[in-house]
Design an enzyme around this catalytic site. Structure first.
Site, PDB file in Angstrom:
ATOM      1  N   TRP A   1     -45.579   6.140   7.000  1.00  0.00           N
ATOM      2  CA  TRP A   1     -45.010   7.379   7.530  1.00  0.00           C
ATOM      3  C   TRP A   1     -44.792   7.295   9.062  1.00  0.00           C
ATOM      4  O   TRP A   1     -45.324   8.100   9.831  1.00  0.00           O
ATOM      5  CB  TRP A   1     -45.920   8.562   7.192  1.00  0.00           C
ATOM      6  CG  TRP A   1     -46.076   8.867   5.734  1.00  0.00           C
ATOM      7  CD1 TRP A   1     -45.884   8.030   4.675  1.00  0.00           C
ATOM      8  CD2 TRP A   1     -46.476  10.127   5.168  1.00  0.00           C
ATOM      9  NE1 TRP A   1     -46.137   8.697   3.491  1.00  0.00           N
ATOM     10  CE2 TRP A   1     -46.506   9.975   3.766  1.00  0.00           C
ATOM     11  CE3 TRP A   1     -46.828  11.369   5.715  1.00  0.00           C
ATOM     12  CZ2 TRP A   1     -46.863  11.015   2.910  1.00  0.00           C
ATOM     13  CZ3 TRP A   1     -47.190  12.398   4.857  1.00  0.00           C
ATOM     14  CH2 TRP A   1     -47.198  12.220   3.468  1.00  0.00           C
TER      15      TRP A   1
ATOM     16  N   LYS B   1     -40.498  -5.432   0.259  1.00  0.00           N
ATOM     17  CA  LYS B   1     -41.506  -5.612   1.317  1.00  0.00           C
ATOM     18  C   LYS B   1     -42.697  -6.415   0.791  1.00  0.00           C
ATOM     19  O   LYS B   1     -43.266  -7.233   1.526  1.00  0.00           O
ATOM     20  CB  LYS B   1     -41.965  -4.252   1.857  1.00  0.00           C
ATOM     21  CG  LYS B   1     -40.895  -3.452   2.595  1.00  0.00           C
ATOM     22  CD  LYS B   1     -40.451  -4.085   3.909  1.00  0.00           C
ATOM     23  CE  LYS B   1     -41.529  -4.049   4.976  1.00  0.00           C
ATOM     24  NZ  LYS B   1     -41.010  -4.571   6.279  1.00  0.00           N
TER      25      LYS B   1
ATOM     26  N   TYR C   1     -37.303  -0.938  -2.325  1.00  0.00           N
ATOM     27  CA  TYR C   1     -37.771  -1.158  -0.948  1.00  0.00           C
ATOM     28  C   TYR C   1     -39.193  -1.726  -0.956  1.00  0.00           C
ATOM     29  O   TYR C   1     -39.467  -2.753  -0.333  1.00  0.00           O
ATOM     30  CB  TYR C   1     -37.709   0.162  -0.162  1.00  0.00           C
ATOM     31  CG  TYR C   1     -38.452   0.134   1.156  1.00  0.00           C
ATOM     32  CD1 TYR C   1     -37.922  -0.536   2.260  1.00  0.00           C
ATOM     33  CD2 TYR C   1     -39.682   0.773   1.302  1.00  0.00           C
ATOM     34  CE1 TYR C   1     -38.613  -0.565   3.473  1.00  0.00           C
ATOM     35  CE2 TYR C   1     -40.367   0.749   2.506  1.00  0.00           C
ATOM     36  CZ  TYR C   1     -39.832   0.088   3.585  1.00  0.00           C
ATOM     37  OH  TYR C   1     -40.514   0.051   4.777  1.00  0.00           O
TER      38      TYR C   1
ATOM     39  N   ALA D   1     -36.163  -4.912   9.652  1.00  0.00           N
ATOM     40  CA  ALA D   1     -36.341  -4.626   8.229  1.00  0.00           C
ATOM     41  C   ALA D   1     -35.199  -3.767   7.718  1.00  0.00           C
ATOM     42  O   ALA D   1     -34.558  -3.041   8.483  1.00  0.00           O
ATOM     43  CB  ALA D   1     -37.672  -3.892   8.001  1.00  0.00           C
TER      44      ALA D   1
ATOM     45  N   THR E   1     -45.610  -2.155   4.498  1.00  0.00           N
ATOM     46  CA  THR E   1     -45.543  -0.724   4.203  1.00  0.00           C
ATOM     47  C   THR E   1     -46.567  -0.257   3.167  1.00  0.00           C
ATOM     48  O   THR E   1     -46.999  -1.046   2.309  1.00  0.00           O
ATOM     49  CB  THR E   1     -44.123  -0.395   3.674  1.00  0.00           C
ATOM     50  OG1 THR E   1     -44.071   0.961   3.266  1.00  0.00           O
ATOM     51  CG2 THR E   1     -43.749  -1.260   2.478  1.00  0.00           C
TER      52      THR E   1
END
Ligand SMILES: NC(=O)c1ccc[n+]([C@@H]2O[C@H](COP(=O)([O-])OP(=O)(O)OC[C@H]3O[C@@H](n4cnc5c(N)ncnc54)[C@H](OP(=O)(O)O)[C@@H]3O)[C@@H](O)[C@H]2O)c1
Length: 293
Positions: A152, A131, A127, A62, A103
């Protein structure tokens, strides 16, 4: 099972390889870094899967530079959206189970309780948007794929918040850390254990469990409290003061969700797993650091 791991030099890929290659696991792991498989190339994906013939792919590759993505949109989408779709398509071509990682940054952070899978997505930055587009590309190419959303992520490998705090703690008398972003830290070792538990199911049953799952430890914290726990538990010779600041005191190119904790109940029910408190992961990670020192 024969398990192909992409993005092989990343922190999650390394932890998954260590966990799934353990003696007696019954798995064969093939871990490829970007030079072995550039997921942004559809042709390379199709060729590598045809040669490797895995039962499962864990797509850890990624574009993860959240702030840089704001000014590098095309690269972020080429890898996180198009590349994710190519991996899922190539998996489908050889009937491999496609497991893709996404995410918490697909959410806007306005929730007042941990996010569940059916909550609406509204990423705040490039980002997160790339995703989210990746999740959609994965299911378009391979409806029996499994998407695991993480938050995280930290470990003793690569670059992450935990390692940055330990480095700065050795250099500075004070760490100033934002206290108004809530979420759940996840040690890669804990993530790898949960993923390993999925492989108690056979390939066909795994494909029947397709969909999105939140894979997360329990308990909510904030970056300042997490940094304080890292400093407290690391037994440093001269620990710094950890001062709480507001997000507005630490401007970054990308906006981040104010609350991105995710609820792992759906994963637990599907795969017979029970997530522990995030502090257990931190203890494991710090113990691993001492062992490898
Ligand atoms: N880190 C977090 O806090 C976090 C939070 C939520 C979700 N996630 C998700 O978890 C997954 C794993 O993240 P991570 O923390 O392990 O990230 P990481 O340590 O940055 O690893 C990502 C890896 O992907 C590789 N890569 C980038 N572009 C590639 C390409 N075109 N082809 C093949 N490999 C490529 C990178 O290689 P190079 O070194 O060559 O660039 C890097 O080794 C990602 O899907 C990420 O979005 C991470």
């Amino acid at each position: 099972m024969k398990i192909l791991i992409t993005g092989g030099n990343g922190q999650l890929a390394l932890a998954l390889d260590r966990r799934l290659s353990r003696e007696g696991s019954g798995h064969t792991v093939v871990r490829l870094d970007r030079s072995g498989l550039n997921i942004a190339s559809r042709a390379a994906c199709l060729q590598v899967f045809d040669e490797c013939r895995p039962d499962v792919v864990l797509n850890c590759a990624a574009y993860t530079a959240v702030d840089r993505a704001e000014s590098d949109r095309d690269a972020a989408f080429a890898i996180n959206a198009d590349g994710a779709g190519f991996v899922a398509e190539a998996a489908s071509a050889v009937n491999a189970v496609a497991v893709h990682f996404s995410t918490d940054y697909v959410f806007d952070g306005s929730a007042t309780r941990p996010y569940v899978e059916s909550d609406p997505c509204a990423p705040l930055g490039v980002y997160g948007a790339s995703k989210l587009a990746g999740e959609q590309a994965v299911f378009a190419a391979n409806p029996s794929a499994i998407v695991l959303r993480l938050s995280w992520v930290y470990s003793n490998d690569g670059a992450n918040f935990y390692k940055t705090m330990l480095r700065l703690a050795a250099e500075r008398p004070e760490l100033r850390v934002v206290a108004d972003q809530l979420g759940i830290p996840n040690f890669t070792g804990d993530i790898a254990d949960a993923v390993a538990a999925m492989f108690a199911l056979d390939k066909k049953t795994l494909q029947e469990q397709s969909g999105i799952y939140h894979l997360s430890s329990r308990g909510i914290t904030n970056w300042h409290a997490f940094a304080s726990e890292i400093v407290d538990r690391a037994n440093l010779p001269s620990p710094p003061t950890v001062t709480a600041i507001a997000t507005s005191d630490y401007p970054t190119p990308a906006r981040r969700p104010a609350m991105s904790a995710m609820d792992g109940s759906r994963f637990e029910a599907a795969f017979g797993w029970r997530f522990g408190p995030w502090q257990h992961g931190l203890d494991r990670c710090l113990a691993e650091r001492i062992r490898s020192a």
